[in-house]
Design a protein around this motif. Structure first.
Motif, PDB file in Angstrom:
ATOM      1  N   ALA A 151      12.841   4.929 -12.282  1.00 61.56           N
ATOM      2  CA  ALA A 151      11.554   4.282 -12.028  1.00 61.56           C
ATOM      3  C   ALA A 151      10.623   5.236 -11.303  1.00 61.56           C
ATOM      4  CB  ALA A 151      11.746   3.013 -11.202  1.00 61.56           C
ATOM      5  N   THR A 152       9.331   4.982 -11.437  1.00 61.05           N
ATOM      6  CA  THR A 152       8.322   5.617 -10.600  1.00 61.05           C
ATOM      7  C   THR A 152       7.643   4.527  -9.785  1.00 61.05           C
ATOM      8  OG1 THR A 152       6.629   5.418 -12.321  1.00 61.05           O
ATOM      9  CG2 THR A 152       7.927   7.456 -12.274  1.00 61.05           C
ATOM     10  N   GLY A 153       6.912   4.943  -8.763  1.00 64.02           N
ATOM     11  CA  GLY A 153       6.207   3.982  -7.933  1.00 64.02           C
ATOM     12  C   GLY A 153       4.828   4.496  -7.585  1.00 64.02           C
ATOM     13  N   SER A 154       4.029   3.653  -6.943  1.00 66.98           N
ATOM     14  CA  SER A 154       2.655   4.030  -6.635  1.00 66.98           C
ATOM     15  C   SER A 154       2.255   3.733  -5.193  1.00 66.98           C
ATOM     16  CB  SER A 154       1.694   3.288  -7.575  1.00 66.98           C
ATOM     17  OG  SER A 154       1.769   1.886  -7.362  1.00 66.98           O
ATOM     18  N   ASP A 155       3.237   3.361  -4.328  1.00 67.54           N
ATOM     19  CA  ASP A 155       2.902   2.937  -2.968  1.00 67.54           C
ATOM     20  C   ASP A 155       1.783   1.902  -3.026  1.00 67.54           C
ATOM     21  OD1 ASP A 155       3.114   2.774  -0.255  1.00 67.54           O
ATOM     22  OD2 ASP A 155       2.149   4.684   0.173  1.00 67.54           O
ATOM     23  N   VAL A 156       2.040   0.868  -3.814  1.00 71.25           N
ATOM     24  CA  VAL A 156       0.983  -0.065  -4.214  1.00 71.25           C
ATOM     25  C   VAL A 156       0.358  -0.800  -3.027  1.00 71.25           C
ATOM     26  CG1 VAL A 156       2.646  -1.920  -4.714  1.00 71.25           C
ATOM     27  CG2 VAL A 156       0.424  -1.915  -5.845  1.00 71.25           C
ATOM     28  N   GLN A 157       1.150  -1.114  -2.001  1.00 74.43           N
ATOM     29  CA  GLN A 157       0.591  -1.865  -0.875  1.00 74.43           C
ATOM     30  C   GLN A 157      -0.392  -1.021  -0.062  1.00 74.43           C
ATOM     31  OE1 GLN A 157       3.312  -4.742   1.195  1.00 74.43           O
ATOM     32  NE2 GLN A 157       4.891  -3.629   0.059  1.00 74.43           N
ATOM     33  N   THR A 158      -0.028   0.228   0.183  1.00 70.55           N
ATOM     34  CA  THR A 158      -0.940   1.097   0.938  1.00 70.55           C
ATOM     35  C   THR A 158      -2.235   1.306   0.174  1.00 70.55           C
ATOM     36  OG1 THR A 158       0.933   2.208   1.969  1.00 70.55           O
ATOM     37  CG2 THR A 158      -1.183   3.357   2.010  1.00 70.55           C
ATOM     38  N   GLY A 159      -2.125   1.504  -1.142  1.00 70.06           N
ATOM     39  CA  GLY A 159      -3.321   1.659  -1.953  1.00 70.06           C
ATOM     40  C   GLY A 159      -4.223   0.436  -1.880  1.00 70.06           C
ATOM     41  N   ALA A 160      -3.621  -0.744  -1.917  1.00 67.05           N
ATOM     42  CA  ALA A 160      -4.408  -1.977  -1.854  1.00 67.05           C
ATOM     43  C   ALA A 160      -5.088  -2.137  -0.497  1.00 67.05           C
ATOM     44  CB  ALA A 160      -3.505  -3.181  -2.137  1.00 67.05           C
ATOM     45  N   ILE A 161      -4.356  -1.833   0.590  1.00 69.89           N
ATOM     46  CA  ILE A 161      -4.942  -1.932   1.933  1.00 69.89           C
ATOM     47  C   ILE A 161      -6.153  -1.017   2.060  1.00 69.89           C
ATOM     48  CG2 ILE A 161      -4.564  -1.354   4.362  1.00 69.89           C
ATOM     49  CD1 ILE A 161      -3.272  -3.968   3.679  1.00 69.89           C
ATOM     50  N   LYS A 162      -6.020   0.225   1.614  1.00 72.17           N
ATOM     51  CA  LYS A 162      -7.112   1.187   1.757  1.00 72.17           C
ATOM     52  C   LYS A 162      -8.271   0.877   0.817  1.00 72.17           C
ATOM     53  CE  LYS A 162      -4.390   4.872   3.800  1.00 72.17           C
ATOM     54  NZ  LYS A 162      -3.953   6.281   3.738  1.00 72.17           N
ATOM     55  N   ALA A 163      -8.014   0.050  -0.215  1.00 75.84           N
ATOM     56  CA  ALA A 163      -9.085  -0.399  -1.102  1.00 75.84           C
ATOM     57  C   ALA A 163      -9.785  -1.649  -0.576  1.00 75.84           C
ATOM     58  CB  ALA A 163      -8.525  -0.672  -2.497  1.00 75.84           C
ATOM     59  N   GLY A 164      -9.349  -2.136   0.597  1.00 72.27           N
ATOM     60  CA  GLY A 164     -10.005  -3.283   1.214  1.00 72.27           C
ATOM     61  C   GLY A 164      -9.350  -4.615   0.959  1.00 72.27           C
ATOM     62  N   LEU A 165      -8.242  -4.648   0.231  1.00 80.44           N
ATOM     63  CA  LEU A 165      -7.529  -5.903  -0.028  1.00 80.44           C
ATOM     64  C   LEU A 165      -6.588  -6.199   1.133  1.00 80.44           C
ATOM     65  CD1 LEU A 165      -6.677  -5.350  -3.805  1.00 80.44           C
ATOM     66  CD2 LEU A 165      -8.655  -6.538  -2.815  1.00 80.44           C
ATOM     67  N   ARG A 166      -6.239  -7.486   1.292  1.00 83.90           N
ATOM     68  CA  ARG A 166      -5.362  -7.879   2.383  1.00 83.90           C
ATOM     69  C   ARG A 166      -4.318  -8.887   1.886  1.00 83.90           C
ATOM     70  NH1 ARG A 166      -7.182  -3.960   3.881  1.00 83.90           N
ATOM     71  NH2 ARG A 166      -8.275  -3.434   5.809  1.00 83.90           N
ATOM     72  N   PRO A 167      -3.062  -8.754   2.366  1.00 85.60           N
ATOM     73  CA  PRO A 167      -2.001  -9.636   1.872  1.00 85.60           C
ATOM     74  C   PRO A 167      -2.250 -11.109   2.168  1.00 85.60           C
ATOM     75  CG  PRO A 167      -1.243  -8.296   3.727  1.00 85.60           C
ATOM     76  CD  PRO A 167      -2.561  -7.747   3.303  1.00 85.60           C
ATOM     77  N   ARG A 168      -2.932 -11.420   3.276  1.00 86.27           N
ATOM     78  CA  ARG A 168      -3.159 -12.830   3.585  1.00 86.27           C
ATOM     79  C   ARG A 168      -4.072 -13.499   2.561  1.00 86.27           C
ATOM     80  NH1 ARG A 168      -7.114 -12.238   8.912  1.00 86.27           N
ATOM     81  NH2 ARG A 168      -8.868 -11.253   7.843  1.00 86.27           N
ATOM     82  N   ASP A 169      -4.880 -12.706   1.850  1.00 92.32           N
ATOM     83  CA  ASP A 169      -5.813 -13.266   0.867  1.00 92.32           C
ATOM     84  C   ASP A 169      -5.242 -13.274  -0.550  1.00 92.32           C
ATOM     85  OD1 ASP A 169      -7.755 -13.472   2.915  1.00 92.32           O
ATOM     86  OD2 ASP A 169      -8.339 -11.374   2.599  1.00 92.32           O
ATOM     87  N   HIS A 170      -4.081 -12.617  -0.745  1.00 92.74           N
ATOM     88  CA  HIS A 170      -3.532 -12.479  -2.099  1.00 92.74           C
ATOM     89  C   HIS A 170      -2.023 -12.671  -2.069  1.00 92.74           C
ATOM     90  CE1 HIS A 170      -7.389 -10.776  -3.498  1.00 92.74           C
ATOM     91  NE2 HIS A 170      -7.401 -10.145  -2.347  1.00 92.74           N
ATOM     92  N   ARG A 171      -1.561 -13.730  -1.434  1.00 91.94           N
ATOM     93  CA  ARG A 171      -0.127 -13.920  -1.218  1.00 91.94           C
ATOM     94  C   ARG A 171       0.669 -13.940  -2.523  1.00 91.94           C
ATOM     95  NH1 ARG A 171       1.536 -15.791   3.925  1.00 91.94           N
ATOM     96  NH2 ARG A 171      -0.210 -16.058   5.378  1.00 91.94           N
ATOM     97  N   ALA A 172       0.167 -14.593  -3.535  1.00 91.34           N
ATOM     98  CA  ALA A 172       0.945 -14.749  -4.775  1.00 91.34           C
ATOM     99  C   ALA A 172       1.020 -13.462  -5.581  1.00 91.34           C
ATOM    100  CB  ALA A 172       0.349 -15.864  -5.626  1.00 91.34           C
ATOM    101  N   THR A 173       0.016 -12.618  -5.486  1.00 93.59           N
ATOM    102  CA  THR A 173      -0.047 -11.434  -6.342  1.00 93.59           C
ATOM    103  C   THR A 173       0.153 -10.135  -5.575  1.00 93.59           C
ATOM    104  OG1 THR A 173      -2.468 -11.348  -6.069  1.00 93.59           O
ATOM    105  CG2 THR A 173      -1.606 -12.584  -7.959  1.00 93.59           C
ATOM    106  N   TRP A 174       0.343 -10.213  -4.267  1.00 89.05           N
ATOM    107  CA  TRP A 174       0.416  -9.017  -3.443  1.00 89.05           C
ATOM    108  C   TRP A 174       1.688  -8.212  -3.723  1.00 89.05           C
ATOM    109  CZ3 TRP A 174      -2.988  -6.528  -0.546  1.00 89.05           C
ATOM    110  CH2 TRP A 174      -2.528  -5.503   0.284  1.00 89.05           C
ATOM    111  N   GLY A 175       1.546  -6.886  -3.742  1.00 89.14           N
ATOM    112  CA  GLY A 175       2.696  -6.008  -3.629  1.00 89.14           C
ATOM    113  C   GLY A 175       3.542  -5.806  -4.861  1.00 89.14           C
TER     114      GLY A 175
END
Length: 340
Positions: A244-268
């Motif tokens: 597998a490969t990965g993209s450090d998806v959570q860090t990318g989302a945080i730095k793009a202005g997204l937050r886990p509390r606002d996207h619980r179902a689709t986060w990460g």
């Protein structure tokens, strides 16, 4: 659980605060920082958040717990101050300057009756959670080899000095993941790549071989200087392989202005182009991403404080990580395999 955040640099701002916000049973109630730049960022991002000049001031204001994210050389004294005040602690990694020093902090917390946990939140990366799902499925049989590569093009984030270096930074996470997946290590071999910075010499890349007591060999490597950005995970078992490969998806989302509390179902979730492939006698198939969420660390920590259950990363786990890192430094300096 009312928690204060000690430090609002890259670690506190990007890797702690958003996940505290996204956790259940946790409220961020204050931040310790003296930097005018950090204070301005905090006021812009969190209007009305109380700011304190020191941990002492934060503790005097009243909190149940603190997350300490200041530079590594400052953490020991801050952890001890919080413990002495009877406050529960999340300590960022590298947790302590050595395995022996880490064990002393754990003993201090136990003596004071407070909970101490280390922020190895990358167990909750989507790619690692998916790999764990594959492991638990048992289709690969006995695991012979694990490979984990995490390269970043971030030369400006390297820290010099005895407490810095990529081995103790990103290496803390990669070693923790390997120990969590495959258990204790018996032998360590290491190669370190050095660079001279204005602040001093430091390691900017590493390659480790860890031989686990279980029989699995883990090969871990990372760099911040080679102008490469990639995440690669590979498992080789007696009955097949998982790549597998990965993209450090959570860090990318945080730095793009997204937050886990606002996207619980689709986060990460890793995007489909990074889904792994499982190879067995039955053929090849794609393995969809399991959800990853670093906020779950803080949810688990709050639950442990409330009901006495195990903290998400016990001090004993972090001591094992530091023992491997200590052995890796010795291996590289002495050109030998170190037995633990």
């Amino acid at each position: 659980m009312r928690i204060g955040l000690v430090g609002y640099g890259g670690g506190g701002r990007w890797f702690h605060a958003p996940y505290i916000d996204g956790a259940d049973g946790v409220e961020l109630v204050g931040v310790v920082t003296r930097s005018p730049e950090r204070i301005a960022e905090l006021h812009a991002e969190r209007p009305g958040m109380p700011v304190y000049a020191s941990l002492t001031d934060l503790l005097a204001a009243g909190v149940d717990a603190v997350a300490i994210t200041t530079p590594p050389q400052t953490r020991r004294e801050l952890v001890l101050e919080a413990i002495a005040a009877g406050v529960h602690v999340v300590a960022d990694k590298p947790f302590a300057p050595s395995a022996a020093a880490a064990a002393e902090l754990g003993e201090a917390a136990d003596a004071a009756g407070v909970r101490l946990s280390v922020y190895h939140q990358r167990r909750r990366d989507a790619d690692i959670q998916t790999l764990k799902h594959v492991l638990d499925g048992g289709e690969l049989g006995r695991i012979q080899r694990f490979s984990s590569i995490f390269d970043l093009d971030e030369p400006g984030t390297l820290e010099a000095g005895p407490h810095g270096g990529l081995l103790r930074d990103l290496g803390s996470h990669l070693v923790d993941q390997a120990l969590w997946l495959f258990g204790p290590v018996r032998w360590v071999s290491a190669h370190l790549e050095w660079v001279d910075l204005p602040e001093g010499r430091t390691d900017a890349g590493f390659a480790l071989r860890l031989d686990h007591a279980s029989g699995t060999a883990s090969f871990l490597s990372a760099s911040k200087l080679n102008r490469v950005v990639r995440r690669v995970l590979e498992l080789y078992g007696a009955d097949g392989a998982y790549l597998a490969t990965g993209s450090d998806v959570q860090t990318g989302a945080i730095k793009a202005g997204l937050r886990p509390r606002d996207h619980r179902a689709t986060w990460g979730y890793e995007p489909e182009q990074h889904w792994g492939r499982l190879y067995t006698a039955a053929g090849e198939r794609v393995v969809p991403s399991v959800q990853g969420n670093h906020a779950d660390y803080y949810t688990a920590f709050a639950r442990a404080v409330a009901d006495g259950s195990e903290v998400p990363v016990p001090v004993a786990d972090a001591v094992q990580v530091l023992a491997v890192l200590d052995a890796a430094r010795a291996s590289a300096e002495e050109h030998r395999t170190v037995e633990l």
